[in-house]
Design a protein around this motif. Sequence first.
Motif, mmCIF file in Angstrom:
data_model
loop_
_atom_site.group_PDB
_atom_site.id
_atom_site.type_symbol
_atom_site.label_atom_id
_atom_site.label_comp_id
_atom_site.label_asym_id
_atom_site.label_seq_id
_atom_site.Cartn_x
_atom_site.Cartn_y
_atom_site.Cartn_z
ATOM 1 N N ILE A 79 0.933 -1.377 0.038
ATOM 2 C CA ILE A 79 -0.030 0.151 -0.088
ATOM 3 C C ILE A 79 0.873 1.211 0.119
ATOM 4 C CG2 ILE A 79 -1.665 1.272 1.180
ATOM 5 C CD1 ILE A 79 -2.682 -1.385 2.508
ATOM 6 N N TYR A 83 -1.680 6.450 -0.447
ATOM 7 C CA TYR A 83 -2.964 5.768 -0.776
ATOM 8 C C TYR A 83 -4.323 6.384 -0.052
ATOM 9 C CZ TYR A 83 -6.190 1.694 -1.283
ATOM 10 O OH TYR A 83 -7.343 1.102 -1.718
ATOM 11 N N SER A 89 -2.769 8.114 -5.406
ATOM 12 C CA SER A 89 -2.795 7.381 -6.523
ATOM 13 C C SER A 89 -3.950 6.379 -6.268
ATOM 14 C CB SER A 89 -1.713 6.674 -6.845
ATOM 15 O OG SER A 89 -1.401 5.832 -5.728
ATOM 16 N N LYS A 90 -4.224 5.752 -5.006
ATOM 17 C CA LYS A 90 -5.366 4.730 -4.726
ATOM 18 C C LYS A 90 -5.029 3.532 -5.398
ATOM 19 C CE LYS A 90 -8.074 7.523 -2.485
ATOM 20 N NZ LYS A 90 -7.382 7.931 -1.187
ATOM 21 N N THR A 91 -3.943 3.432 -5.852
ATOM 22 C CA THR A 91 -3.518 2.110 -6.724
ATOM 23 C C THR A 91 -2.490 1.113 -5.804
ATOM 24 O OG1 THR A 91 -1.758 3.156 -8.224
ATOM 25 C CG2 THR A 91 -4.087 2.969 -8.775
ATOM 26 N N LEU A 92 -2.532 -0.047 -5.849
ATOM 27 C CA LEU A 92 -1.497 -0.933 -5.155
ATOM 28 C C LEU A 92 -0.184 -1.089 -6.131
ATOM 29 C CD1 LEU A 92 -3.923 -3.437 -3.458
ATOM 30 C CD2 LEU A 92 -3.128 -1.530 -2.512
#
Length: 180
Positions: A79, A83, A89-92
């Motif tokens: 994470i 995040y 970015s909200k991306t893993l």
Amino acid sequence: MSLFLLKPIAIWLNKMELDNYQKSKIRFHLGFNSGAQVPVGDRSRLEEAMALIPDDYWYEEIVYHIKRCDIAWKASAAIPDDYFDPGGSKTLNPSRQEIISGDVQRTINTSDPLKGDDYFREIYLRECDRMAETLYVPNYRRPEVRRYAFERAGADFIMAVPGPADTSVACRIVLSQTWR
């Protein structure tokens, strides 16, 4: 004075030294926590390697390795730091990324968190291996190396490790009990 005596003095005067924060980062990245049952001989070899950096080139390379390990450590998080930020970015971490270029440019990210974690963890461990090779010490972040710490724990006593000197010697205890 002879040239034989002047050369060690010149080397001593040009000795580079890492600050305490850099030394702490090296200990962290190589897994040399004082409570982690690292053998005293290995710990003293690391302390000696950090204290005796021969010249500017070695110093710059070690600082460069620290930066690379810091970057790889941050990237290895499943994470990312941004995040939970509002503009994050909200991306893993992606396990696979495809970039298609041509008339339309697009990127396809496939995210399998466990596979991505394995990839980025291995990248981090390889960066730590490079730093360990430069300092000629083991990398205790590696599970293969970590198991040897327990096989050799307690077998060495070195005075170079910071802390109080150990004054208890087994032969003195035995002799004091049998002397009477």
